[in-house]
Design a protein around this motif. Sequence first.
Motif, mmCIF file in Angstrom:
data_model
loop_
_atom_site.group_PDB
_atom_site.id
_atom_site.type_symbol
_atom_site.label_atom_id
_atom_site.label_comp_id
_atom_site.label_asym_id
_atom_site.label_seq_id
_atom_site.Cartn_x
_atom_site.Cartn_y
_atom_site.Cartn_z
ATOM 1 N N ARG A 1 -0.979 10.040 9.267
ATOM 2 C CA ARG A 1 -1.423 9.606 9.183
ATOM 3 C C ARG A 1 -2.514 10.481 8.351
ATOM 4 O O ARG A 1 -3.303 11.128 8.591
ATOM 5 C CB ARG A 1 -2.357 8.252 9.586
ATOM 6 C CG ARG A 1 -3.292 7.652 8.849
ATOM 7 C CD ARG A 1 -3.961 6.669 9.557
ATOM 8 N NE ARG A 1 -4.504 5.945 8.685
ATOM 9 C CZ ARG A 1 -5.647 4.661 9.134
ATOM 10 N NH1 ARG A 1 -5.973 4.892 10.375
ATOM 11 N NH2 ARG A 1 -5.815 3.565 7.877
ATOM 12 N N ALA B 1 2.481 8.259 6.881
ATOM 13 C CA ALA B 1 1.543 7.270 5.505
ATOM 14 C C ALA B 1 0.379 7.764 4.757
ATOM 15 O O ALA B 1 -0.871 7.646 5.603
ATOM 16 C CB ALA B 1 1.388 6.498 6.762
ATOM 17 N N ARG C 1 4.688 3.818 -0.364
ATOM 18 C CA ARG C 1 4.055 4.552 0.466
ATOM 19 C C ARG C 1 2.757 4.599 0.608
ATOM 20 O O ARG C 1 2.096 6.158 1.176
ATOM 21 C CB ARG C 1 4.970 5.803 0.737
ATOM 22 C CG ARG C 1 6.449 5.288 1.063
ATOM 23 C CD ARG C 1 6.863 6.390 2.047
ATOM 24 N NE ARG C 1 7.654 7.120 0.995
ATOM 25 C CZ ARG C 1 7.407 8.921 0.943
ATOM 26 N NH1 ARG C 1 6.390 8.249 1.804
ATOM 27 N NH2 ARG C 1 7.989 9.202 -0.138
#
Length: 377
Positions: free
Chosen positions: A235, A258, A284
């Motif tokens: 992340r 992500a 994305r």
Amino acid sequence: MEFSFDALRRWPDIEAPNLYAFDATDRLVLDTAAQEIADAGEGGVVAIGDRYGALSLGAATLHSASGIRVHQDALSQERAIVANADRFDLSDRIALHALDADLVRDARVVLLQLPRSLDALDEIARLIAGYAAPGVRVFAGGRVKHMTPAMNEVLSASFASVEAGLARQKSRVITASAPRPAGSHTDSSWPRSQRHADLDLTVWAHGAAFAGTRIDVGTRFLLDYLESVPETAHRIVDLGCGSGVLATAFAIQRPDAAVTATDQSAAATASACLTADANGVGERVAVVRDDGMSAVPDRSVDAVLLNPPFHIGASVHAGIALKLFAEAARVLKPGGTLLSVWNSHLHYRGHLERLVGRTHQLGRNSKFTVTMSRRSE
């Protein structure tokens, strides 16, 4: 509470003794346009680049304007306008808008704080010329030391009449009128794109996006170190994303990541969306307009990418960088990574050690330093 320029606040934007919520330019614009504002009627006045509400709230109280449409690119300043309007009980006199046709449609008077970027001025001027009333008058003010003849040239591309007024208290107003017909420009409209073959990237940008379609030298230097982010990081946040170059490049390199791109600039976030889409990673890369990372939970991010600004308006000030370092520390998981590039003369390493955690240098050239900071446990 009775309106007063001196009572305007910058909050929730950064406040400091040398940072002000208004200047002589705001007063001069309002004085120069006084009669036109008074005659504009309901919904006839637009304020663009109204940093903390001096133009719109001043027009409402000094010249009885109502239905004032307001655009401010920076979210922290937009929120400051709302807060000041609430404090002066003027919320019903203004309405916030994006930089689009509805902002200026049929407007008779536009009050403008001149942006530093000529591209930003060009996009604003084209929009006004294309959608405002044929008799619109634009009152564009700035500090004399930041004004250049090129600003007159940009305005002249969209308006047949461009006149500079006399300076007062180191400020000046340029008055533009007689919009030129749509299609009279020889170059392309906004937003614009540029292909960077050496990086295999296409960058899209609106006029007010930092560096435009170019890739600034700090970001270009940081791109060389994206692989330093641990493979276990999934992340990722590109904080202060600008046109989305870092977020897009990282998403291309790490298909399993992500990526969130966040910036308080409306022009930047719109540009970042276009850049991500143009390079095939739009699905994305989540793009969010936010002041820092207020929408991101504490200790929820594996890595943050950051090329912090070192100016607040025209003032060199470390306040924004320190705020962003602290935000990165808040959202990073223990052991998470902040990958940052900064002008070497600013000596940010001590601040990074204090606010984030152990910091080491990854690279340095004649102007910039790249560091990796590890969030303390």
